[in-house]
Write an enzyme that holds these catalytic residues in place. Structure first.
Site, PDB file in Angstrom:
ATOM      1  N   THR A 119       0.817  -1.177   0.239  1.00 50.07           N
ATOM      2  CA  THR A 119      -0.066  -0.022  -0.063  1.00 50.07           C
ATOM      3  C   THR A 119       0.782   1.277   0.029  1.00 50.07           C
ATOM      4  O   THR A 119       1.802   1.369   0.909  1.00 50.07           O
ATOM      5  CB  THR A 119      -0.966  -0.214   1.243  1.00 50.07           C
ATOM      6  N   HIS A 167      -6.863 -11.222  -1.071  1.00 42.69           N
ATOM      7  CA  HIS A 167      -6.275 -10.712   0.199  1.00 42.69           C
ATOM      8  C   HIS A 167      -7.120 -11.360   1.334  1.00 42.69           C
ATOM      9  O   HIS A 167      -8.088 -10.730   1.700  1.00 42.69           O
ATOM     10  CB  HIS A 167      -6.314  -9.352   0.265  1.00 42.69           C
ATOM     11  N   ASN A 206      -3.835 -10.051   7.468  1.00 44.47           N
ATOM     12  CA  ASN A 206      -3.409  -8.762   7.850  1.00 44.47           C
ATOM     13  C   ASN A 206      -4.872  -8.169   8.562  1.00 44.47           C
ATOM     14  O   ASN A 206      -4.937  -6.826   8.558  1.00 44.47           O
ATOM     15  CB  ASN A 206      -2.945  -7.717   6.663  1.00 44.47           C
ATOM     16  N   ASN A 209      -4.212  -5.230  13.155  1.00 44.58           N
ATOM     17  CA  ASN A 209      -5.654  -4.679  12.991  1.00 44.58           C
ATOM     18  C   ASN A 209      -6.433  -5.565  13.861  1.00 44.58           C
ATOM     19  O   ASN A 209      -7.420  -5.810  14.017  1.00 44.58           O
ATOM     20  CB  ASN A 209      -6.058  -4.823  11.745  1.00 44.58           C
ATOM     21  N   GLN A 228      -4.179  -7.634  -6.383  1.00 45.76           N
ATOM     22  CA  GLN A 228      -4.599  -8.066  -5.060  1.00 45.76           C
ATOM     23  C   GLN A 228      -6.000  -7.503  -4.666  1.00 45.76           C
ATOM     24  O   GLN A 228      -6.023  -6.432  -4.721  1.00 45.76           O
ATOM     25  CB  GLN A 228      -3.540  -7.695  -3.895  1.00 45.76           C
ATOM     26  N   ARG A 272      -3.374 -14.675  -0.157  1.00 45.62           N
ATOM     27  CA  ARG A 272      -2.653 -14.277   0.971  1.00 45.62           C
ATOM     28  C   ARG A 272      -3.323 -14.545   2.277  1.00 45.62           C
ATOM     29  O   ARG A 272      -4.198 -14.194   2.427  1.00 45.62           O
ATOM     30  CB  ARG A 272      -2.246 -12.953   0.730  1.00 45.62           C
ATOM     31  N   GLY A 290       9.235  -6.864   0.518  1.00 40.50           N
ATOM     32  CA  GLY A 290       8.362  -5.524   0.336  1.00 40.50           C
ATOM     33  C   GLY A 290       9.199  -4.159   0.650  1.00 40.50           C
ATOM     34  O   GLY A 290       9.478  -3.637  -0.501  1.00 40.50           O
ATOM     35  N   ARG A 291       9.468  -3.901   1.624  1.00 39.77           N
ATOM     36  CA  ARG A 291      10.448  -2.751   1.938  1.00 39.77           C
ATOM     37  C   ARG A 291      11.714  -2.548   0.994  1.00 39.77           C
ATOM     38  O   ARG A 291      11.930  -1.552   0.463  1.00 39.77           O
ATOM     39  CB  ARG A 291      10.921  -2.640   3.473  1.00 39.77           C
ATOM     40  N   TYR A 323      -8.124  -8.050   7.429  1.00 41.18           N
ATOM     41  CA  TYR A 323      -9.026  -7.417   6.736  1.00 41.18           C
ATOM     42  C   TYR A 323     -10.226  -8.572   6.761  1.00 41.18           C
ATOM     43  O   TYR A 323     -10.386  -9.576   7.308  1.00 41.18           O
ATOM     44  CB  TYR A 323      -8.514  -7.112   5.504  1.00 41.18           C
TER      45      TYR A 323
END
Length: 369
Positions: A29, A182, A185, A242, A103, A234, A325-326, A187
């Site tokens: 994101t 997705h 995480n 969260n 995604q 995923r 990712g990063r 959601y």
């Protein structure tokens, strides 16, 4: 180590796609869609094109519907303008020899009335407030608390499945090579999977079988659109981001993996260790092994991986592929840096979410240093 000996740079089949190596780009994101309308724009095209060297790009989490939105400036895939914006992204990635999956994202309770159609309450499996969860509703808002959601009625759930089905159709129109559902995480689908966020007493709550029901209905609907070889999922079995928690992840997630194996999807991406929070220290090895044993498709590992750890775990058979990712945020040519064992740029955390090209498309390539 020669390219022939390097576990990161051997080919891998991923369903209907052949990957040239094993360095994948995580869903990330970045909150930079054009407003109004949450539409992918030119700087998004440039960003993804720069990273087309990934074996596969997994797009940033993308709203399947207006109800699925949880953060300002994130893109959607439910309007014709959004589809057209994504088409420019996928065309750019393909022109540079890359592959990209969309995604598909419904945030569930991780939203706010200011982001919802008609300022409605966010929806969830149960009316349980996620403690400590926050979002942002505008450039000026800062982080704001997520309120108590409204529990979805059972007769609303087919409509949720249809939102995913239509988003999958839209992703085909937008030129993606496949889709990832997705279910991680904290959601919506993760909220259904995990016991502490799902207090339902109907066919969609309680037992493991019931908590898997909606996610599996969604996956089957998406497979109906794309076919088995173009769909992945995923999950984050021990993730705490969260305010989600499952009392027995060692039961829930191998069961989900086995059910997904029965559906026949191409791959399962597992968030093993997350900078956003994890209920276990390090990688949950017992759960990882149980998931691996339950799923015969491609296993993709995610979470704070270095190139050396990725090489070790691929060589040991603990994963097939790794998403980064990063490192991909700060290094658009990450696979080439890994191939050459070159130093990496450091990411600028202050520019991760929102803003302009700064910290987005201006990280240097190796040949610029």
């Amino acid at each position: 180590m020669s390219a022939e000996q390097d576990p990161l740079f051997t080919p891998q089949a991923l369903g209907d796609i052949e990957l040239p190596h094993r360095v994948l780009m995580s869903p990330l994101t970045r909150s930079r869609s054009a407003q109004p309308g949450d539409i992918p724009q030119q700087m998004n095209v440039d960003y993804y094109r720069q990273r087309a060297g990934a074996a596969l790009i997994l797009s940033e989490a993308t709203q399947i519907s207006p109800q699925g939105k949880g953060y300002a400036f994130t893109p959607g895939i439910h309007s014709q303008e959004q589809i057209a914006g994504w088409r420019k992204v996928t065309d750019a990635v393909h022109e540079d020899g890359g592959r990209i999956h969309a995604q598909l994202w419904h945030v569930g309770r991780i939203s706010h009335p200011e982001l919802q159609p008609g300022k409605a309450d966010p929806v969830a499996p149960s009316a349980i407030k996620p403690e400590g969860a926050k979002t942002f509703i505008s450039a000026e808002s800062g982080m704001v608390d997520v309120p108590t959601p409204r529990a979805l009625d059972v007769d609303e759930l087919p409509g949720i499945v249809e939102q995913y089905r239509q988003a999958a159709i839209n992703a085909r129109e937008a030129g993606f090579d496949g889709v990832q559902v997705h279910a991680a995480n904290g959601y919506l689908l993760d909220q259904f999977l995990k016991s502490d966020s799902n207090a339902r007493t109907d066919a969609y709550g309680g037992s493991v079988e019931n908590r898997l029901r909606l996610p599996l209905e969604v996956v089957r609907a998406v497979v109906d659109v794309w076919g088995k070889g173009r769909v992945g999922v995923r999950i984050s079995p021990t993730g705490s981001f969260n305010d989600v928690h499952d009392q027995k992840p060692e039961e829930t997630f191998p069961a989900f993996a086995a059910a997904l194996d029965d559906v026949g999807i191409a791959y399962l991406e597992v968030v093993e260790d997350s900078f956003q929070g994890n209920h276990e220290n390090g990688r949950p090895e017992a759960i990882i092994s149980a998931i691996r044993d339950s799923f015969s498709g491609v296993y993709i590992a995610n979470g704070a991986y270095t190139a050396s750890e990725a090489r070790e775990r691929i060589a040991a058979g603990k994963t097939d592929l790794v998403t980064f990712g990063r490192p991909f945020i700060a290094n658009p040519d990450l696979p080439e840096r890994f191939r050459r064992h070159a130093p990496l740029n450091e990411p600028d955390y202050d520019t991760f979410y929102g803003g302009d090209e700064t910290g987005y498309t201006d990280y240097p390539f190796l040949d610029q240093q």
